[in-house]
Design an enzyme around this catalytic site. Sequence first.
Site, PDB file in Angstrom:
ATOM      1  N   HIS A   1      -1.314   2.636  -7.522  1.00  0.00           N
ATOM      2  CA  HIS A   1      -2.631   2.816  -6.897  1.00  0.00           C
ATOM      3  C   HIS A   1      -3.526   1.595  -7.138  1.00  0.00           C
ATOM      4  O   HIS A   1      -4.733   1.677  -6.958  1.00  0.00           O
ATOM      5  CB  HIS A   1      -3.316   4.104  -7.390  1.00  0.00           C
ATOM      6  CG  HIS A   1      -2.664   5.347  -6.831  1.00  0.00           C
ATOM      7  ND1 HIS A   1      -2.964   5.846  -5.582  1.00  0.00           N
ATOM      8  CD2 HIS A   1      -1.716   6.161  -7.341  1.00  0.00           C
ATOM      9  CE1 HIS A   1      -2.236   6.931  -5.356  1.00  0.00           C
ATOM     10  NE2 HIS A   1      -1.455   7.143  -6.406  1.00  0.00           N
TER      11      HIS A   1
ATOM     12  N   ASP B   1       5.728  -3.048  -0.146  1.00  0.00           N
ATOM     13  CA  ASP B   1       7.106  -2.714   0.230  1.00  0.00           C
ATOM     14  C   ASP B   1       7.772  -3.827   1.029  1.00  0.00           C
ATOM     15  O   ASP B   1       8.929  -4.182   0.787  1.00  0.00           O
ATOM     16  CB  ASP B   1       7.131  -1.416   1.054  1.00  0.00           C
ATOM     17  CG  ASP B   1       6.564  -0.237   0.283  1.00  0.00           C
ATOM     18  OD1 ASP B   1       6.227  -0.418  -0.910  1.00  0.00           O
ATOM     19  OD2 ASP B   1       6.448   0.849   0.874  1.00  0.00           O
TER      20      ASP B   1
HETATM   21 MG    MG Z   1       7.871   3.934   3.474  1.00  0.00          MG
END
Ligand code: MG
Length: 389
Positions: free
Chosen positions: A38, A176
């Site tokens: 976070h 990501d």
């Molecule tokens: Mg994803």
Amino acid sequence: MTLNELSSHLSQEFQKVYGRPPAWIAAAPGRVNVIGEHTDYNEGFVFPMAIERYTLMAAAPATGTQVRIRDVQGTHTATIDLSQPLKPAPKGSWHNYPMGVLAGFQALGLSLPGFDAMLHSTVPIGGGLSSSAALEVATATLLELITGRKLDPVEKALLCQKAEHDYAGMPCGIMDQFISVMGRKDHILLLDCRSRETQLVPMSDSSVALLVTNTNVKHELTGGEYAQRRAQCEEAARILGIPSLRHATAETVNGAMPKMSDVVYRRARHIVSEIERTVHAAEGVRASNWPTVGQLMYASHASLKDDYEVSCPELDAVVDIALNIGLKGGVYGCRMTGGGFGGCTVALVDSSRVQAISEQIATAYEKKTGIKPTLFESRPAAGASVIKG
Ligand code: MG
Ligand code: ADP
């Protein structure tokens, strides 16, 4: 399965379905975030590593303007017509991810030819290990081969993030796609979400590995918990008079405590302490100081549970079991990873004892919750790569 085994299986299936061998094969890994949860939307640091789970994409030229894509099993299929403007399919359609990447290449002024493609993935879908970024980055790596246009790594990661935003309708951060593009074998990536600067931190000591446990629960949230957390962080920053919590310290947050509600104070305390833990964990990895890294992981979990309130009984169960196994059993540390309320934990463990530790966690977790977990270990893997082309 190794990348080579996956690739030869994919080539065989490609030949069977399309009647010719693939001309190009690309791969991109999933990821696990070792620490820094976070923190991304607070302009902080994250510390993800690529895992030995991959999405592979193979393709061969085809006449016409159609792109046919399917997976090896034939459960996901799609045809995209390049002669029409690429419009997102209804939300939830799997081919929005590759289509968004195709659109990103078109936006660079490149004209794409028709082709036949097939994908094969060992990244669990929707399991919090970023099968979505693996799919985007595998597609982008394939399109680099098809178009002959090699992208700069940051440009490539941002193109994939934009595909997820604009086509899949998911307003994700940059972590990501960055790790799936930039991962390196035996390295963890320290990513500054404010400057987008990256640092590959070596983790060549093969006496340790990361063990991922999927709790196999995903609690449905109805209260807009993520949006709430973001709003609380923004409120804390506003009270402190700073653009984001990245600019705060434990001292400034403590000093402003009287001006904050208890909840907003605790949210800010998590973010500021987590950013600090992430930087320290990177130093610990660099020094192969595994007990220190492990303690930081436990502290991260406690902060996410108590201050940020995004854990759940199943995630806490795995961390408690890990604590019980302890250093003498080969576990250095463990924490929830991902957004929370279910999903996975990540533990730092002694590689020579992975088997025993996995069995202990699986047995104790099932006994406690009645749910069978899924476990796998990984060393830091390489980012996107070209297998053929
Ligand atoms: Mg994803
Ligand atoms: P995660 O990235 O954590 O796995 P997401 O919800 O972000 O979960 O992304 C999962 C979605 O990505 C799937 O629902 C599907 O639409 C798409 N996807 C990812 N990998 C594949 C794959 N191998 N085959 C088909 N669709 C996939």
